[in-house]
Enzyme design. Structure first.
Site, PDB file in Angstrom:
ATOM      1  N   HIS A 148      20.901  30.998   7.229  1.00  0.00           N
ATOM      2  CA  HIS A 148      20.081  31.828   8.110  1.00  0.00           C
ATOM      3  C   HIS A 148      20.228  31.477   9.403  1.00  0.00           C
ATOM      4  O   HIS A 148      20.667  30.237   9.876  1.00  0.00           O
ATOM      5  CB  HIS A 148      18.869  31.473   7.710  1.00  0.00           C
TER       6      HIS A 148
ATOM      7  N   GLN B  34       5.397  27.379  14.743  1.00  0.00           N
ATOM      8  CA  GLN B  34       5.206  27.632  13.398  1.00  0.00           C
ATOM      9  C   GLN B  34       5.678  26.481  12.531  1.00  0.00           C
ATOM     10  O   GLN B  34       6.611  25.820  12.744  1.00  0.00           O
ATOM     11  CB  GLN B  34       5.808  28.869  13.026  1.00  0.00           C
TER      12      GLN B  34
ATOM     13  N   GLU C  48      16.183  38.415  12.060  1.00  0.00           N
ATOM     14  CA  GLU C  48      16.899  37.299  11.010  1.00  0.00           C
ATOM     15  C   GLU C  48      18.160  37.964  10.300  1.00  0.00           C
ATOM     16  O   GLU C  48      18.070  39.065   9.956  1.00  0.00           O
ATOM     17  CB  GLU C  48      15.736  36.970  10.056  1.00  0.00           C
TER      18      GLU C  48
ATOM     19  N   LYS D  27      14.930  24.648  14.793  1.00  0.00           N
ATOM     20  CA  LYS D  27      14.094  24.072  13.559  1.00  0.00           C
ATOM     21  C   LYS D  27      14.203  22.584  13.780  1.00  0.00           C
ATOM     22  O   LYS D  27      15.335  22.071  13.898  1.00  0.00           O
ATOM     23  CB  LYS D  27      14.705  24.438  12.385  1.00  0.00           C
TER      24      LYS D  27
ATOM     25  N   GLU E 174       6.556   7.498  11.801  1.00  0.00           N
ATOM     26  CA  GLU E 174       6.578   8.690  12.477  1.00  0.00           C
ATOM     27  C   GLU E 174       7.561   9.697  12.351  1.00  0.00           C
ATOM     28  O   GLU E 174       8.776   9.482  12.638  1.00  0.00           O
ATOM     29  CB  GLU E 174       6.537   8.196  14.049  1.00  0.00           C
TER      30      GLU E 174
ATOM     31  N   ARG F 296       0.951  -1.098   0.054  1.00  0.00           N
ATOM     32  CA  ARG F 296      -0.032   0.173  -0.103  1.00  0.00           C
ATOM     33  C   ARG F 296       0.952   1.219  -0.083  1.00  0.00           C
ATOM     34  O   ARG F 296       0.471   2.190  -0.395  1.00  0.00           O
ATOM     35  CB  ARG F 296      -0.942   0.016   1.210  1.00  0.00           C
TER      36      ARG F 296
ATOM     37  N   TYR G  69       9.595  22.426   7.808  1.00  0.00           N
ATOM     38  CA  TYR G  69      10.262  22.918   9.167  1.00  0.00           C
ATOM     39  C   TYR G  69       9.215  22.982  10.313  1.00  0.00           C
ATOM     40  O   TYR G  69       8.537  23.899  10.009  1.00  0.00           O
ATOM     41  CB  TYR G  69      10.987  24.271   8.853  1.00  0.00           C
TER      42      TYR G  69
ATOM     43  N   HIS H  20      21.883  27.710   9.436  1.00  0.00           N
ATOM     44  CA  HIS H  20      21.129  26.736   8.846  1.00  0.00           C
ATOM     45  C   HIS H  20      20.962  26.964   7.042  1.00  0.00           C
ATOM     46  O   HIS H  20      20.600  28.040   6.621  1.00  0.00           O
ATOM     47  CB  HIS H  20      20.097  26.327   9.260  1.00  0.00           C
TER      48      HIS H  20
ATOM     49  N   ASP I  25      20.661  36.405   0.084  1.00  0.00           N
ATOM     50  CA  ASP I  25      21.704  35.331   0.476  1.00  0.00           C
ATOM     51  C   ASP I  25      22.899  35.647  -0.381  1.00  0.00           C
ATOM     52  O   ASP I  25      24.065  35.686   0.360  1.00  0.00           O
ATOM     53  CB  ASP I  25      21.092  34.078   0.386  1.00  0.00           C
TER      54      ASP I  25
END
Length: 213
Positions: free
Chosen positions: A65, A50, A146, A75, A31, A26, A135, A122, A178
């Site tokens: 970042h 978030q 940031e 994260k 998890e 199937r 995330y 990251h 960036d």
């Protein structure tokens, strides 16, 4: 059901999580996140406030970042479709592993994830068209807090791929933001990078029984 395999990436606050997958005719079940099993490694439960999803063409390079501490943003990152090379860098000034990076392949085969603690840098590069990265974040996005470091900075020594997962040549595709980000040394000299001791104090405050100091 067996839990995931959780491995340190050699940088404090950086973990790779490989889930157990159960497949039949199937499809597959797994998890994808177990906060209760991650908690003993991290030292506290990840409070998810978030969730973000990005979809990237092959060659797209997002990062490097990070956010100011406190509260920064922890994260838990996984690639639900496609493949990316995920990279974490210790940019905490004063850390014994300052400047060290760790790379993990995240894809829709092993379905591995990474935990990125507050204060770490990251980035990731997409290795397939339409790579979708999810995330789970501990704090909402706060534009004024940031920051970024140029992911192509030679000082970082990151070996970004030159081919996608099918062997086709790719070159990094960066946003203007960036591409124009400072180098690691420039960000350090400007006082923009997180402080290791401040990060340690913040981590302690997140533990179930924080140090009264």
């Amino acid at each position: 059901m067996s839990g995931p395999v959780i491995e340190s990436l050699g940088i404090e606050g950086a973990w790779a999580v490989t889930p157990r997958q159960f497949g039949d005719d199937r499809g597959v079940f797994l998890e994808s996140f177990r906060g209760d099993l991650l908690e003993p490694h991290v030292g506290h439960r990840l409070d998810v406030v978030q969730t973000n999803l990005s979809v990237s063409a092959a060659g797209v390079l997002r990062g490097l970042h990070y956010a100011d501490i406190p509260p920064s943003q922890a994260k838990y990152v996984t690639c639900v479709s496609g493949a990316v090379l995920d990279v974490l860098v210790d940019i905490r000034v004063g850390s014994p592993t300052f400047g060290r990076s760790a790379s993990v392949l995240l894809d829709d085969v092993d379905r591995r994830a990474v935990y990125v603690a507050e204060g770490l840098g990251h980035a990731f590069m997409s290795l397939a068209g339409g790579s979708a990265v999810m995330y789970l974040c501990s704090a909402p996005y706060a534009p004024g807090r940031e920051h970024g470091v140029n992911p192509l900075d030679p000082e970082l020594g990151i070996d970004w791929p030159s081919a996608d997962r099918d062997g086709r040549p790719i070159t990094p595709i960066l946003s203007d933001k960036d591409r124009d980000a400072p180098t690691l040394s420039e960000a350090r000299d400007a006082g923009l990078l997180p402080d290791y001791q401040a990060a340690q104090g913040f981590y302690a405050s997140l533990r179930p029984n924080p140090d009264p100091k």
